[in-house]
Design a protein around this motif. Structure first.
Motif, short mmCIF file in Angstrom:
data_model
loop_
_atom_site.label_atom_id
_atom_site.label_comp_id
_atom_site.label_asym_id
_atom_site.label_seq_id
_atom_site.Cartn_x
_atom_site.Cartn_y
_atom_site.Cartn_z
N MET A 353 0.82 -1.21 0.00
CA MET A 353 0.00 0.00 0.00
C MET A 353 0.86 1.26 0.00
O MET A 353 0.51 2.26 -0.64
N LEU A 354 1.96 1.23 0.71
CA LEU A 354 2.86 2.37 0.70
C LEU A 354 3.44 2.60 -0.69
O LEU A 354 3.67 3.74 -1.10
N GLN A 355 3.68 1.53 -1.42
CA GLN A 355 4.30 1.64 -2.74
C GLN A 355 3.28 1.97 -3.83
O GLN A 355 3.59 2.75 -4.75
N HIS A 356 2.08 1.37 -3.74
CA HIS A 356 1.13 1.47 -4.86
C HIS A 356 -0.14 2.24 -4.52
O HIS A 356 -0.95 2.49 -5.41
N ALA A 361 -6.64 6.13 -3.43
CA ALA A 361 -5.59 6.77 -4.22
C ALA A 361 -5.57 6.22 -5.64
O ALA A 361 -5.39 6.98 -6.61
N ARG A 362 -5.75 4.93 -5.79
CA ARG A 362 -5.74 4.34 -7.14
C ARG A 362 -6.94 4.81 -7.95
O ARG A 362 -6.85 5.03 -9.16
N GLN A 363 -8.10 4.97 -7.30
CA GLN A 363 -9.28 5.48 -8.00
C GLN A 363 -9.04 6.91 -8.47
O GLN A 363 -9.41 7.29 -9.60
N ARG A 364 -8.44 7.71 -7.62
CA ARG A 364 -8.17 9.10 -8.01
C ARG A 364 -7.18 9.17 -9.16
O ARG A 364 -7.29 10.03 -10.05
#
Length: 387
Positions: A353-356, A361-364
């Motif tokens: 999660m820290l890396q990706h 955050a992925r949706q944004r």
């Protein structure tokens, strides 16, 4: 064998080994809620009855939910994350295949992203649901949002109430870890978990109180029902509660999210926290260690900032990175995670999660490419199927 994803690179320092090696015998079960969307328009489709009919003989436990746009899965009881993963994966694949066959997509999302139809196609197959609609009116519009519920057992009610008291300070951390509903009505809400904020509008939802006894818990539930805030104990929507149906403590705070590693992370941490909460002074119910006001603020901040932002330490009120609070929870639960064989998965998932990035955050990031809510839903559908 070297451990992957160790905590030695974390900002607050390494996890120190403990002489204690508790053995977990606590069980796990997970309920997941999914949305059904049209594969071309990405609009919600009221297709739950036909999909449930298609998968009725699959061998999995599937159910309807509050609206006709949703289906729910419930795993059997498991004692290992591998077994839990197999159940979640199998159920998801069955539903996704059935949805595809009818021109739909199965989406593991806490919110529909686009504006839902008005009025909603509510699931009114039971008299209780009809009564809920009549009594609560537009509040039932929030039913189209989806959560992931983790059950930890087997626990008698006294033990579940004591564990709930001691787990309350960490509810905001669970909210931040699962935050995956930044969009509502096609726009960014500025919150990583809008579902947490919107769901709190129910009078029986939000943080559970601290209870001085099991009798006090029962009295609080009676008050909700007697006041009309809940129809029955099944409508107690607190973030954490003794299950109304099973001998478990049920964590209801997390958003639904597409990656199964997130589901397993929530399950592993919930079980370890129950083990920790019941390990010391098992017969005592102590006073609250945090104020209700501070905990409410921490929960809201977790919903706004999510995993990438800042959180409020529920014990001190200090503003710290949400990721640091998550690692501190792992530090606290280290012996229990190790005993259950879950530590490596938890550390590896948090490092990922820290890396990706979190689901929010992925949706944004998906939205930012073309400013398109449809791209967000396509991203969520693809992640849902990549289990």
């Amino acid at each position: 064998m070297p451990r992957t994803g160790t905590l030695t690179h974390l900002p607050h320092g390494p996890r120190l080994p403990s002489a204690a090696s508790p053995q977990s015998t606590l069980s796990l079960g997970v309920e997941e809620e999914y949305l059904l969307l049209d594969a071309r328009t990405w609009q919600l489709v009221p297709a739950a009855p036909e999909i449930l009919a298609d998968v009725a003989d699959s061998g999995h436990a599937f159910h309807g939910e509050g609206t006709l746009y949703q289906v729910e899965t419930a795993t059997p009881v498991h004692y290992t994350l591998d077994g839990l993963r197999d159940s979640l994966t199998g159920a998801r694949r069955v539903l996704a295949t059935a949805a595809r066959a009818r021109g739909y997509r199965l989406v593991a999302s806490a919110s529909p992203v686009l504006a839902p139809p008005s009025p909603l196609a509510l699931n009114l197959d039971k008299e209780r649901r009809q009564t809920r609609r009549a009594l609560f009116g537009p509040l039932t519009d929030n039913l189209v949002q989806c959560g992931r519920h983790v059950h930890v057992g087997t626990l008698d009610k006294d033990t579940a109430v004591r564990a709930s008291n001691r787990m309350r300070p960490w509810i905001p951390t669970f909210v931040a870890l699962a935050a995956g509903s930044p969009f509502w009505n096609g726009r960014d809400t500025g919150h990583a978990s809008w579902r947490t904020v919107a769901w709190s509008s129910w009078p029986s939802a939000g943080l559970p109180p601290h209870f001085l006894s099991t009798a006090a818990y029962d009295g609080a539930v009676r008050s909700l029902v007697d006041s009309g805030a809940a129809l029955d104990d099944g409508m107690v929507y607190w973030d954490l509660r003794p299950s109304a149906t099973w001998p478990t403590l049920e964590l209801r705070a997390p958003d639904m999210s597409p990656r199964l590693d997130g589901a397993l992370l929530q399950a592993a941490l919930a079980r370890a926290l129950v083990a920790h909460a019941t390990a010391d002074d098992p017969g005592m119910i102590t006073g609250p260690t945090v104020s209700d006001r501070g905990l409410r603020l921490a929960r809201w901040r977790a919903a706004r900032d999510g995993f990438e932002g800042s959180g409020l330490d529920p014990f001190t009120g200090a503003e710290v990175p949400a990721a640091t609070l998550a690692w501190q929870l792992v530090d606290l639960l280290g012996p229990h995670l190790e005993a259950a064989g879950d530590y490596d998965h938890v550390a590896r998932t948090l490092t990922g999660m820290l890396q990706h990035g979190s689901s929010a955050a992925r949706q944004r990031a998906a939205f930012a490419r073309r400013q398109s809510p449809a791209d967000v839903l396509r991203h969520l559908a693809d992640e849902t199927e990549a289990c």
